[in-house]
Design a protein around this motif. Structure first.
Motif, PDB file in Angstrom:
ATOM      1  N   ILE A 201       0.838  -1.208   0.000  1.00 21.41           N
ATOM      2  CA  ILE A 201       0.000   0.000   0.000  1.00 21.41           C
ATOM      3  C   ILE A 201       0.864   1.246   0.000  1.00 21.41           C
ATOM      4  O   ILE A 201       0.555   2.234  -0.678  1.00 21.41           O
ATOM      5  N   ARG A 202       1.946   1.210   0.766  1.00 21.26           N
ATOM      6  CA  ARG A 202       2.844   2.368   0.794  1.00 21.26           C
ATOM      7  C   ARG A 202       3.453   2.641  -0.575  1.00 21.26           C
ATOM      8  O   ARG A 202       3.511   3.794  -1.015  1.00 21.26           O
ATOM      9  N   ASP A 203       3.878   1.597  -1.271  1.00 18.71           N
ATOM     10  CA  ASP A 203       4.555   1.787  -2.543  1.00 18.71           C
ATOM     11  C   ASP A 203       3.596   2.208  -3.652  1.00 18.71           C
ATOM     12  O   ASP A 203       3.915   3.090  -4.454  1.00 18.71           O
ATOM     13  N   SER A 204       2.433   1.588  -3.724  1.00 20.38           N
ATOM     14  CA  SER A 204       1.457   1.946  -4.756  1.00 20.38           C
ATOM     15  C   SER A 204       0.105   1.354  -4.399  1.00 20.38           C
ATOM     16  O   SER A 204      -0.051   0.123  -4.377  1.00 20.38           O
ATOM     17  N   GLU A 205      -0.842   2.223  -4.113  1.00 13.96           N
ATOM     18  CA  GLU A 205      -2.171   1.740  -3.742  1.00 13.96           C
ATOM     19  C   GLU A 205      -2.860   1.052  -4.919  1.00 13.96           C
ATOM     20  O   GLU A 205      -3.566   0.057  -4.740  1.00 13.96           O
ATOM     21  N   ILE A 206      -2.652   1.569  -6.120  1.00 13.40           N
ATOM     22  CA  ILE A 206      -3.281   0.972  -7.302  1.00 13.40           C
ATOM     23  C   ILE A 206      -2.739  -0.438  -7.530  1.00 13.40           C
ATOM     24  O   ILE A 206      -3.497  -1.386  -7.775  1.00 13.40           O
ATOM     25  N   SER A 207      -1.426  -0.595  -7.447  1.00  9.11           N
ATOM     26  CA  SER A 207      -0.833  -1.919  -7.637  1.00  9.11           C
ATOM     27  C   SER A 207      -1.266  -2.880  -6.536  1.00  9.11           C
ATOM     28  O   SER A 207      -1.544  -4.056  -6.794  1.00  9.11           O
ATOM     29  N   ALA A 208      -1.331  -2.381  -5.289  1.00  4.40           N
ATOM     30  CA  ALA A 208      -1.759  -3.232  -4.186  1.00  4.40           C
ATOM     31  C   ALA A 208      -3.198  -3.700  -4.378  1.00  4.40           C
ATOM     32  O   ALA A 208      -3.523  -4.877  -4.162  1.00  4.40           O
ATOM     33  N   GLN A 209      -4.050  -2.782  -4.801  1.00 10.05           N
ATOM     34  CA  GLN A 209      -5.451  -3.147  -5.008  1.00 10.05           C
ATOM     35  C   GLN A 209      -5.602  -4.140  -6.158  1.00 10.05           C
ATOM     36  O   GLN A 209      -6.451  -5.040  -6.107  1.00 10.05           O
ATOM     37  N   ILE A 213      -5.410  -6.750  -2.510  1.00  8.20           N
ATOM     38  CA  ILE A 213      -5.289  -6.227  -1.147  1.00  8.20           C
ATOM     39  C   ILE A 213      -6.444  -5.275  -0.873  1.00  8.20           C
ATOM     40  O   ILE A 213      -6.670  -4.331  -1.634  1.00  8.20           O
ATOM     41  N   HIS A 214      -7.153  -5.509   0.215  1.00 11.76           N
ATOM     42  CA  HIS A 214      -8.298  -4.677   0.594  1.00 11.76           C
ATOM     43  C   HIS A 214      -7.767  -3.414   1.273  1.00 11.76           C
ATOM     44  O   HIS A 214      -7.349  -3.447   2.441  1.00 11.76           O
ATOM     45  N   LEU A 215      -7.779  -2.289   0.565  1.00 12.90           N
ATOM     46  CA  LEU A 215      -7.152  -1.068   1.069  1.00 12.90           C
ATOM     47  C   LEU A 215      -7.783  -0.597   2.367  1.00 12.90           C
ATOM     48  O   LEU A 215      -7.079  -0.235   3.325  1.00 12.90           O
ATOM     49  N   ALA A 216      -9.106  -0.544   2.419  1.00 15.87           N
ATOM     50  CA  ALA A 216      -9.779  -0.031   3.606  1.00 15.87           C
ATOM     51  C   ALA A 216      -9.449  -0.870   4.841  1.00 15.87           C
ATOM     52  O   ALA A 216      -9.176  -0.342   5.922  1.00 15.87           O
ATOM     53  N   ARG A 217      -9.460  -2.189   4.666  1.00 19.10           N
ATOM     54  CA  ARG A 217      -9.201  -3.071   5.809  1.00 19.10           C
ATOM     55  C   ARG A 217      -7.786  -2.883   6.343  1.00 19.10           C
ATOM     56  O   ARG A 217      -7.587  -2.743   7.558  1.00 19.10           O
ATOM     57  N   TYR A 218      -6.809  -2.875   5.465  1.00 23.83           N
ATOM     58  CA  TYR A 218      -5.424  -2.820   5.930  1.00 23.83           C
ATOM     59  C   TYR A 218      -5.039  -1.421   6.408  1.00 23.83           C
ATOM     60  O   TYR A 218      -4.231  -1.286   7.334  1.00 23.83           O
ATOM     61  N   LYS A 219      -5.593  -0.381   5.813  1.00 22.01           N
ATOM     62  CA  LYS A 219      -5.324   0.969   6.319  1.00 22.01           C
ATOM     63  C   LYS A 219      -5.901   1.142   7.715  1.00 22.01           C
ATOM     64  O   LYS A 219      -5.248   1.705   8.603  1.00 22.01           O
ATOM     65  N   THR A 220      -7.119   0.668   7.917  1.00 25.37           N
ATOM     66  CA  THR A 220      -7.734   0.758   9.240  1.00 25.37           C
ATOM     67  C   THR A 220      -6.965  -0.073  10.254  1.00 25.37           C
ATOM     68  O   THR A 220      -6.764   0.356  11.405  1.00 25.37           O
ATOM     69  N   LEU A 221      -6.515  -1.264   9.853  1.00 22.37           N
ATOM     70  CA  LEU A 221      -5.726  -2.110  10.747  1.00 22.37           C
ATOM     71  C   LEU A 221      -4.414  -1.437  11.110  1.00 22.37           C
ATOM     72  O   LEU A 221      -3.976  -1.502  12.268  1.00 22.37           O
TER      73      LEU A 221
END
Length: 358
Positions: A201-209, A213-221
């Motif tokens: 997520i840090r390197d690239s949210e688009i690539s992670a998604q 990778i569930h962005l909302a879940r991992y950012k909240t975690l």
């Protein structure tokens, strides 16, 4: 230079990559554990503060250094943990249970902050967390029936297994054990799928998604874990000072915490400890240096802020990887000496300036 050839999965899973790690970190652990025997009480108290700030720095490093979510209101989580610990121990709760509640409540507040912050990023995320810090600080001041308001609240020394940890040495050992446990937890988290998701997520949210990778879940975690460590550090901070008030958890404290991980080395566990050491040692160095400066400079009220600002600008310009990055370069220079080349780190600087996918 040392070259590692891994032949088993067990080698890849070990935290200590080679025998050098085991020796040097083992020696460091022995020195820290034996510090009450040979270190003066004043410096032992300062080392306790280093460990407390390192625990908070590990949480902020997880959020900012490994997930790329910057927070300008992290002192609020520190305050939530401190006041939770003060109130619960004042009501007679056991120390361990109060400590767990302090970390848990801070994590819950981190989730509350993390959910709205999912819609913003960059400078807007910083502004949102900054506003949250102001709200929490004002809440501490206004909720006088619980927090004592601006008059503050006293905190008793921690009691563990029937022992009251009143001495500096006993409280230092408690901080050391918790700091080691938090460090091992973060190191194991970072090499797990969750930690790798944070880095992606840090390197690239688009690539992670795109990789599922569930962005909302991992950012909240990430917000929750970071806040939990800040709450844990806040609980120890309250016991160490034995008195807390709202002005101790202001925007200046949040800036100090962010300064700590930037100067220590953003994106490294070592950076949290080096940054905490810098944060505690710098005021001592400034106080000692005042005697050697002219009175007009040494007695100036804004001297510490000027020095902090100058150091931060110098690191941003000349060493973006912080103290840990500088140590890595010094270590590499020693390993390749006398075959060091002038452009040895040129490719590293080029990589730092490269554009990432957005």
């Amino acid at each position: 230079m040392r070259f590692l050839f891994k032949t088993t999965y067990a080698q890849d899973l070990r935290l200590a990559k080679h025998s050098g790690y085991t020796f040097w970190y083992g020696l460091l652990l022995v020195l820290l554990a034996s510090a009450p025997l040979w270190m003066p009480e004043y410096w032992l108290a300062q080392l306790s503060f280093v460990l407390i700030y390192a625990i908070v720095g590990l949480g902020l490093m997880l959020l900012a250094g490994f997930t790329g979510q910057f927070s300008l209101g992290h002192a609020a989580f520190l305050g939530v943990g401190a006041y939770t610990q003060a109130v619960l121990t004042g009501m007679g709760w056991p120390f361990v249970l109060a400590l767990a509640c302090a970390a848990g409540l801070s994590a819950a507040v981190g989730v509350v902050v993390g959910l709205p912050a999912l819609r913003v990023k960059g400078i807007y995320l910083g502004m949102a967390t900054l506003a949250f810090g102001f709200i929490v600080e004002e809440g501490f001041a206004r909720w006088e029936s619980v927090t004592g308001g601006n008059a503050g609240i006293h905190v008793a020394p921690p009691a563990l297994l029937g022992w009251t940890l009143e001495s500096t040495a006993s409280f230092y050992l408690l901080c050391l054990v918790l700091a080691i446990a938090c460090t091992l937890g973060i190191l194991n988290l970072l090499r797990s799928p969750t930690g790798r998701a944070f880095v992606a997520i840090r390197d690239s949210e688009i690539s992670a998604q795109s990789m599922g990778i569930h962005l909302a879940r991992y950012k909240t975690l990430s917000f929750a874990l970071s806040a939990a460590l800040a709450g844990l550090g806040g609980a120890l901070y309250a016991h160490k000072l034995q008195f807390i008030s709202p002005d101790q958890f202001s925007i200046l404290q949040s800036i100090d915490l962010l300064l700590m991980i930037v100067i220590g080395g953003l994106g490294s566990v070592h950076g949290a400890f080096l940054g905490a050491l810098f944060l505690i040692a710098m005021p001592q160095a400034i106080a000692l240096g005042k005697d050697w400066l002219p009175a007009a400079v040494g007695q100036a009220p804004g001297l510490q802020g000027v020095v902090y600002g100058a150091v931060l600008v110098a690191f941003v310009l000349f060493e973006p990887m912080g103290l840990y990055g500088r140590w890595l370069k010094v270590r590499t220079w020693l390993q390749v000496f006398p075959f060091y080349r002038q452009g040895l780190f040129k490719r590293q600087k080029s990589f730092q300036k490269s554009d990432r996918l957005r």
